[in-house]
Design an enzyme around this catalytic site. Structure first.
Site, PDB file in Angstrom:
ATOM      1  N   GLY A   1       0.725  -1.234   0.000  1.00 28.85           N
ATOM      2  CA  GLY A   1      -0.037  -0.056  -0.069  1.00 28.85           C
ATOM      3  C   GLY A   1       0.772   1.246  -0.049  1.00 28.85           C
ATOM      4  O   GLY A   1       2.011   1.194   0.415  1.00 28.85           O
TER       5      GLY A   1
ATOM      6  N   GLN B   1       3.046   9.773   1.502  1.00 28.28           N
ATOM      7  CA  GLN B   1       4.174   9.227   1.155  1.00 28.28           C
ATOM      8  C   GLN B   1       5.108   9.500  -0.113  1.00 28.28           C
ATOM      9  O   GLN B   1       6.308   9.465  -0.151  1.00 28.28           O
ATOM     10  CB  GLN B   1       4.032   7.614   1.458  1.00 28.28           C
ATOM     11  CG  GLN B   1       3.846   6.884   2.738  1.00 28.28           C
ATOM     12  CD  GLN B   1       3.820   5.558   2.336  1.00 28.28           C
ATOM     13  OE1 GLN B   1       2.561   5.146   2.097  1.00 28.28           O
ATOM     14  NE2 GLN B   1       4.718   4.750   2.787  1.00 28.28           N
TER      15      GLN B   1
ATOM     16  N   CYS C   1       6.595  -0.627   5.969  1.00 30.94           N
ATOM     17  CA  CYS C   1       6.329   0.565   5.452  1.00 30.94           C
ATOM     18  C   CYS C   1       7.497   0.980   4.319  1.00 30.94           C
ATOM     19  O   CYS C   1       8.385   0.711   4.831  1.00 30.94           O
ATOM     20  CB  CYS C   1       6.040   1.647   6.633  1.00 30.94           C
ATOM     21  SG  CYS C   1       5.351   3.127   5.692  1.00 30.94           S
ATOM     22  N   LEU C   2       6.765   1.521   3.157  1.00 29.71           N
ATOM     23  CA  LEU C   2       7.817   1.748   2.313  1.00 29.71           C
ATOM     24  C   LEU C   2       8.581   3.216   2.765  1.00 29.71           C
ATOM     25  O   LEU C   2       9.821   3.363   2.277  1.00 29.71           O
ATOM     26  CB  LEU C   2       6.985   2.096   0.888  1.00 29.71           C
ATOM     27  CG  LEU C   2       6.410   0.982   0.156  1.00 29.71           C
ATOM     28  CD1 LEU C   2       5.797   1.202  -0.971  1.00 29.71           C
ATOM     29  CD2 LEU C   2       7.660  -0.069   0.052  1.00 29.71           C
TER      30      LEU C   2
ATOM     31  N   HIS D   1      -3.584   0.782   8.166  1.00 28.31           N
ATOM     32  CA  HIS D   1      -2.072   1.373   8.008  1.00 28.31           C
ATOM     33  C   HIS D   1      -2.324   2.513   6.948  1.00 28.31           C
ATOM     34  O   HIS D   1      -1.656   3.684   7.199  1.00 28.31           O
ATOM     35  CB  HIS D   1      -1.249   0.228   7.485  1.00 28.31           C
ATOM     36  CG  HIS D   1       0.086   0.682   7.248  1.00 28.31           C
ATOM     37  ND1 HIS D   1       1.090   0.295   7.935  1.00 28.31           N
ATOM     38  CD2 HIS D   1       0.911   1.669   6.358  1.00 28.31           C
ATOM     39  CE1 HIS D   1       2.104   0.702   7.425  1.00 28.31           C
ATOM     40  NE2 HIS D   1       1.895   1.585   6.551  1.00 28.31           N
ATOM     41  N   GLU D   2      -2.983   2.581   5.897  1.00 31.59           N
ATOM     42  CA  GLU D   2      -2.847   3.461   5.002  1.00 31.59           C
ATOM     43  C   GLU D   2      -3.701   4.805   5.447  1.00 31.59           C
ATOM     44  O   GLU D   2      -3.122   5.856   5.098  1.00 31.59           O
ATOM     45  CB  GLU D   2      -3.236   3.123   3.638  1.00 31.59           C
ATOM     46  CG  GLU D   2      -2.391   1.804   2.956  1.00 31.59           C
ATOM     47  CD  GLU D   2      -0.963   2.192   2.842  1.00 31.59           C
ATOM     48  OE1 GLU D   2      -0.559   3.338   2.738  1.00 31.59           O
ATOM     49  OE2 GLU D   2      -0.057   0.998   3.079  1.00 31.59           O
TER      50      GLU D   2
ATOM     51  N   HIS E   1      -1.679   6.796   7.632  1.00 28.62           N
ATOM     52  CA  HIS E   1      -0.728   7.702   7.046  1.00 28.62           C
ATOM     53  C   HIS E   1      -1.376   9.323   6.785  1.00 28.62           C
ATOM     54  O   HIS E   1      -0.726  10.137   6.740  1.00 28.62           O
ATOM     55  CB  HIS E   1      -0.196   7.240   5.573  1.00 28.62           C
ATOM     56  CG  HIS E   1       0.917   6.088   5.925  1.00 28.62           C
ATOM     57  ND1 HIS E   1       2.071   6.676   6.312  1.00 28.62           N
ATOM     58  CD2 HIS E   1       1.167   4.974   5.381  1.00 28.62           C
ATOM     59  CE1 HIS E   1       2.835   5.723   6.064  1.00 28.62           C
ATOM     60  NE2 HIS E   1       2.451   4.691   5.682  1.00 28.62           N
TER      61      HIS E   1
END
Ligand code: NI
Length: 151
Positions: free
Chosen positions: A46, A51, A90-91, A132-133, A136
Site C-alpha cells: 500500500g 508518502q 512500510c515503504l 495502515h494507509e 498515514h
C-alpha cells in the site's frame, strides 16, 4: 505514469494531516497513476499520498501479486470488528517490521478517482493494510502503534 520519490521516516511531511480531495479531475487521475506506478515499482502492498509528499487523503493498494489494485479517495472506516496482531512494514520505514494490532474486519467508505462512492470490505491482511494507509493520512506511522516494543 511516473514514479515518485518515497518520503522516508524523519521527514515532517509524513507527520502532517492530509486534506480531503475536492477536485476529481485529470490531475487527480495522474497523481493516482503515479502512486500505483510507485507502489508497484517499490513492491509494496500500500501507498498513501503523503508518502510521495502530497498531503491529500488518497491511498492505493495492491493484492494477489499485483492482480488486484485498490484506489481510495477520502477513505473513512465505517465499521471495524475483531482484533488481529500481525507484523507490518512500510515503504517509508525500510527494513523495519513490527507487530501491530488492527481490526480483523473493516468496512471503508471512499470514492474512486472519478468521484463515485465505493465501499471496501476487507478482512485480515487487507483490513490491516487499509488501516495502515488511512493512518498515514493522519500522520500516524505503524511504528507508533507497535506492540513489538511494548513488553
Ligand atoms: Ni506505510
Amino acid at each position: 505514469m511516473a514514479r515518485r520519490k518515497i518520503y522516508q521516516v524523519g521527514d515532517d511531511t509524513l507527520r502532517q494531516v492530509s486534506k480531503p480531495v475536492t477536485e476529481f479531475d485529470d490531475k487527480l487521475s495522474q497523481l493516482m497513476d503515479d502512486m500505483i506506478d510507485t507502489l508497484i515499482y517499490a513492491d509494496g502492498a500500500g501507498l498513501a499520498a503523503p508518502q510521495i509528499g502530497v498531503l491529500k487523503r488518497i491511498f492505493v493498494a495492491t493484492f494477489d501479486g499485483g492482480r488486484t489494485i485498490i484506489e481510495a479517495v477520502n477513505p473513512t472506516i465505517v465499521q471495524a470488528k475483531g482484533k488481529r496482531v500481525a507484523a507490518e512494514g512500510c515503504l517509508s520505514i525500510p527494513n523495519v517490521s513490527e507487530k501491530v494490532e488492527r481490526p480483523r474486519h473493516v468496512v471503508v467508505n471512499a470514492f474512486d478517482r472519478h468521484g463515485n462512492p465505493i465501499k471496501l470490505v476487507a478482512n485480515g491482511f487487507e483490513a490491516s493494510c487499509y488501516c495502515h494507509e488511512i493512518d498515514h493520512l493522519d500522520g500516524i506511522l505503524f511504528t507508533d502503534k507497535s506492540i513489538s516494543k511494548r513488553r
